[in-house]
Scaffold this active site. Structure first.
Site, PDB file in Angstrom:
ATOM      1  N   ASP A   5      -4.771  30.951  -6.222  1.00 32.33           N
ATOM      2  CA  ASP A   5      -3.996  32.086  -6.555  1.00 32.33           C
ATOM      3  C   ASP A   5      -2.791  32.152  -5.943  1.00 32.33           C
ATOM      4  OD1 ASP A   5      -3.653  34.852  -7.578  1.00 32.33           O
ATOM      5  OD2 ASP A   5      -4.825  35.874  -5.864  1.00 32.33           O
ATOM      6  N   ASN A  65      -8.464  37.229 -17.189  1.00 31.56           N
ATOM      7  CA  ASN A  65      -7.032  36.847 -17.277  1.00 31.56           C
ATOM      8  C   ASN A  65      -6.703  36.702 -18.775  1.00 31.56           C
ATOM      9  OD1 ASN A  65      -7.579  34.027 -14.686  1.00 31.56           O
ATOM     10  ND2 ASN A  65      -6.378  36.200 -14.551  1.00 31.56           N
TER      11      ASN A  65
END
Ligand code: IPE
Ligand code: IPE
Ligand code: MG
Length: 253
Positions: A20, A68
């Site tokens: 991330d 996502n």
């Protein structure tokens, strides 16, 4: 130097990383998010090599979640393009370096040519033994459990025979050991639907470092932290110190 030759009393068998902070890494430099994703992708090679060097058997990388897809479409398209580019450019080197590739996630959600590329890379590297690299792309932990339930039902397994082992062996990670250590970069403290079944007893490590900057030295810090943890699997500290096996009980029912 200590950093170059680390010694650990134990090394996790399986490390899983939530990569991330690519967006924030780019933002910090006044660049577009996709450049952060490119830098993050370039970062994989070094971390993978360091994992293999330290004797880690399996590395799982969270590359694209089922959630996502809700990002802006140019970012989604860019991420799909990066995966395709990576597969084309890296697969031969990965193969030469003894990496066995595996995909976890819903492959059928990807474009047919990308599916073929993924399958070809898996087929090419299937007999490699140095390290297994699971690429979690179009992966969601809840979707994975739904898919496992569907497979179990389709196989007609009688209700009373369904155990934790039955579910484990119908997940995308069937046959693999559960992760011992889950690392998340960029400071967040959540799993974001990653390996929610398999990580039930994993040690969790979070670092504020953004993924494109997560390097060998950072990995060593995570492994040192893991080395210090006492894994108890529900037992008491005293039981563990007295030599009780520090492993989860695989309940049959
Ligand atoms: C992780 O970086 C990569 C993917 C989720 C594909 P992010 O893109 O989430 O980076 P931040 O969280 O916005 O910084
Ligand atoms: C998790 O990161 C998914 C990947 C790293 C591929 P996100 O950035 O998408 O997670 P949230 O949305 O912040 O929980
Ligand atoms: Mg993020």
């Amino acid at each position: 130097m200590a950093d170059n030759q680390p010694t650990f009393s134990r090394v996790p068998h399986h490390v899983a990383i939530i990569m991330d902070g690519n967006g924030r890494w780019a933002q910090q430099r006044g660049r577009i998010r996709l450049e952060g994703h490119r830098a993050g992708t370039e970062n994989i090679r070094g971390v993978l090599e360091a994992c293999a060097e330290f004797g880690i058997q399996t590395l799982t990388l969270y590359s694209f979640s089922t959630e996502n897809w809700s990002r802006p479409s140019d970012e989604v398209q860019g991420l799909l393009g990066i995966l395709e580019m990576m597969l084309k450019r890296e697969v031969n080197d990965l193969h030469k370096n003894g990496v066995r590739l595996w995909h976890i996630g819903r492959l059928e959600g990807l474009a047919p040519n990308l599916q073929e590329q993924v399958k070809a890379a898996i087929a090419l590297t299937r007999n490699n033994t140095r390290i297994t690299l699971n690429v979690a792309f179009n992966y969601g932990g809840r979707t994975e459990i739904v898919d496992a339930v569907r497979r179990i039902m389709a196989a007609g397994i009688p209700l009373e025979q369904i155990s934790e082992e039955t579910i484990s062996s119908h997940l995308y990670t069937a046959g693999q050991a559960d992760p011992d250590l889950v690392i998340r970069t960029a400071g967040e403290m959540r799993l974001s639907n990653f390996l929610i079944w398999q990580a039930a007893y994993a040690e969790f490590y979070s670092t504020p470092t953004y993924w494109p900057d997560f390097n060998r030295a950072e990995l060593i810090r995570a492994l040192e932290a893991f080395d210090q943890r006492v894994r108890k699997f529900g037992k008491t500290q005293e039981q563990i110190l007295a030599g009780a096996p520090a492993e989860p009980v695989n309940r049959k029912l």
